[in-house]
Design an enzyme around this catalytic site. Structure first.
Site, PDB file in Angstrom:
ATOM      1  N   GLY A  52       0.871  -1.178   0.000  1.00 55.34           N
ATOM      2  CA  GLY A  52       0.000   0.000   0.000  1.00 55.34           C
ATOM      3  C   GLY A  52       0.905   1.225   0.000  1.00 55.34           C
ATOM      4  O   GLY A  52       1.874   1.287   0.764  1.00 55.34           O
ATOM      5  N   ASP A 244      -1.639   4.960  -6.247  1.00 56.51           N
ATOM      6  CA  ASP A 244      -0.199   4.744  -6.012  1.00 56.51           C
ATOM      7  C   ASP A 244       0.631   5.902  -6.561  1.00 56.51           C
ATOM      8  O   ASP A 244       1.714   6.188  -6.063  1.00 56.51           O
ATOM      9  CB  ASP A 244       0.246   3.430  -6.647  1.00 56.51           C
ATOM     10  CG  ASP A 244      -0.267   2.272  -5.800  1.00 56.51           C
ATOM     11  OD1 ASP A 244      -1.431   1.874  -6.002  1.00 56.51           O
ATOM     12  OD2 ASP A 244       0.473   1.829  -4.903  1.00 56.51           O
ATOM     13  N   ASN A 254      -3.315   2.989 -10.028  1.00 50.27           N
ATOM     14  CA  ASN A 254      -3.755   2.248  -8.833  1.00 50.27           C
ATOM     15  C   ASN A 254      -3.788   0.773  -9.214  1.00 50.27           C
ATOM     16  O   ASN A 254      -3.468   0.396 -10.359  1.00 50.27           O
ATOM     17  CB  ASN A 254      -5.121   2.757  -8.355  1.00 50.27           C
ATOM     18  CG  ASN A 254      -5.496   2.206  -6.988  1.00 50.27           C
ATOM     19  OD1 ASN A 254      -4.697   2.269  -6.046  1.00 50.27           O
ATOM     20  ND2 ASN A 254      -6.684   1.631  -6.865  1.00 50.27           N
TER      21      ASN A 254
HETATM   22  O1  MRU Z   1       0.300  -3.871  -4.648  1.00 45.67           O
HETATM   23  P1  MRU Z   1      -0.285  -3.156  -3.463  1.00 45.67           P
HETATM   24  O2  MRU Z   1      -1.094  -4.038  -2.580  1.00 45.67           O
HETATM   25  O3  MRU Z   1       0.786  -2.385  -2.706  1.00 45.67           O
HETATM   26  O4  MRU Z   1      -1.262  -2.106  -4.109  1.00 45.67           O
HETATM   27  C1  MRU Z   1      -1.974  -1.232  -3.281  1.00 45.67           C
HETATM   28  C2  MRU Z   1      -2.897  -0.350  -4.021  1.00 45.67           C
HETATM   29  O5  MRU Z   1      -3.001  -0.364  -5.215  1.00 45.67           O
HETATM   30  C3  MRU Z   1      -3.640   0.671  -3.191  1.00 45.67           C
HETATM   31  O6  MRU Z   1      -4.899   0.915  -3.735  1.00 45.67           O
HETATM   32  C4  MRU Z   1      -2.834   1.960  -3.192  1.00 45.67           C
HETATM   33  O7  MRU Z   1      -1.512   1.714  -2.783  1.00 45.67           O
HETATM   34  C5  MRU Z   1      -3.427   2.992  -2.334  1.00 45.67           C
HETATM   35  S1  MRU Z   1      -3.161   2.616  -0.628  1.00 45.67           S
HETATM   36  C6  MRU Z   1      -3.836   3.807   0.335  1.00 45.67           C
END
Ligand code: MRU
Length: 352
Positions: A52, A244, A254
């Protein structure tokens, strides 16, 4: 069931080490991994023990301090040179979420700007990581509350759809998209949240669902290909997702599947919101085509637990993120207010 929140903090600093909730083991096991070396922090980010965008920024900030602690020199220039190597290692873990780079750059800037001995710089770095952690928590609470003003005013109780996990686990706590859900629940404006399961790693099924259950927020899990049907049935009043990296024009990277969700929302006139801290906006990129997209191990697609799903001889493509064009986004909810994607430049002056 009660509305009283049970706080979830994915990164905690205690006993001179970072304690991470092991997100690869949820929901079956709620356990922590103690990290006291920068290399281990880099591995934890890469293997998604912590994941995240804002959460990996916080974790990397502590990783920078851990690295600073490992450097065995009292010479300032040598110290800074070796700290750059720690920064490089942490930067190489995941490419898409800009919060990672933002946090590491802030830590490097702190080191360069600190006057005093190496021991004093180290101390300042720890304080900066802790401050960044605390700020992110406050930021998420502000995002949640700001989001309330953007949500449709009718009906009284809304059904929101979210994708992946942009919750407490993905931040210092509270969450961005799930922060909006939390605030709506607290204010009695939420009927329930629909969570996309979010293939291939199932962050929606495993993490978002877990967070909602912890807090007694009614959650309905759907597979990713059910969103259009749910909207056609009139079941969804708004979509809220995290981010992201957001380019200057509002294009938003995202979790993979966000883009198709935005298209489907547009087709059904369902408002589509992105909730993210200002630190997720990358003003150096004019549009989303410049956002680096992480590709992950194909195993995530063809294997579930010990079970192989596909015949041999198949090729795989596993991009972890996609870019939703700004024109599909109704509003970007930040800690300083809600912006139309085309108006993001107005917020530039307040980004630190
Ligand atoms: O691959 P991840 O689990 O790190 O991806 C996370 C996401 O895409 C979230 O939606 C994004 O980081 C926003 S977190 C507040």
């Amino acid at each position: 069931m009660t509305n009283s929140p049970k706080p979830v903090y994915p990164v905690i600093w205690h006993n001179d080490a970072a304690s991470l909730i092991d997100q690869t083991r949820l929901p079956n096991e709620y356990s922590f991994v103690e990290i006291s070396r920068s290399e281990d922090m880099a591995r934890a980010i890469k293997t998604m023990i912590v994941r995240g965008a804002p959460a990996i920024g916080v974790a990397a900030a502590y990783g920078m301090y851990l690295g600073a602690r490992e450097i065995e020199t009292s010479n300032r220039d040598e110290f800074l040179q070796q700290l750059e190597k720690v920064a490089q290692l942490l930067r190489s873990t995941r490419p898409t979420a800009v919060n990672l780079f933002w946090a590491i750059n802030r830590m490097m800037r702190t080191a360069y700007e600190s006057i005093g001995t190496v021991a004093e710089i180290r101390q300042t770095l720890l304080q900066t990581a802790q401050a960044l952690n605390a700020e992110d928590l406050q930021t998420c609470q502000a995002i949640g509350d700001r989001g309330l003003t953007a949500l449709p005013s009718t009906p009284d109780k809304l059904t929101l759809l979210t994708h992946c996990n942009a919750g407490a686990l993905a931040t210092a706590g509270y969450g961005t998209a799930l922060g909006v859900v939390r605030s709506a629940w607290r204010e009695g404006r939420l009927e329930k949240v629909f969570a996309d399961e979010t293939r291939p790693r199932l962050q929606g099924a495993k993490l978002t669902a877990w967070e909602c259950v912890q807090e007694g927020i009614p959650v309905t899990l759907i597979t990713d290909n059910m969103a259009a049907h749910c909207m056609q049935q009139g079941l969804i009043h708004a979509v809220v997702v995290g981010a992201d990296r957001i380019a200057a024009n509002g294009d938003t990277a995202n979790k993979i599947g966000t883009y198709s969700l935005a298209i489907v929302a547009k087709a059904h006139q369902v408002p589509f919101f992105v909730a993210a801290p200002l630190s997720t906006i990358d003003f150096e990129l004019s549009d989303g085509s410049q956002i680096p997209i992480e590709e992950r191990n194909p195993e995530e697609i063809y294997q579930v637990g010990e079970t192989i799903l596909t015949p041999t001889g198949v090729e795989f493509y596993n991009p972890a993120f996609d870019v939703t064009p700004a024109e599909l986004i109704t509003g970007i909810i930040t800690e300083n207010g809600v912006f139309a994607p085309g108006e993001l430049a107005k917020s530039q002056k307040i980004v630190s």
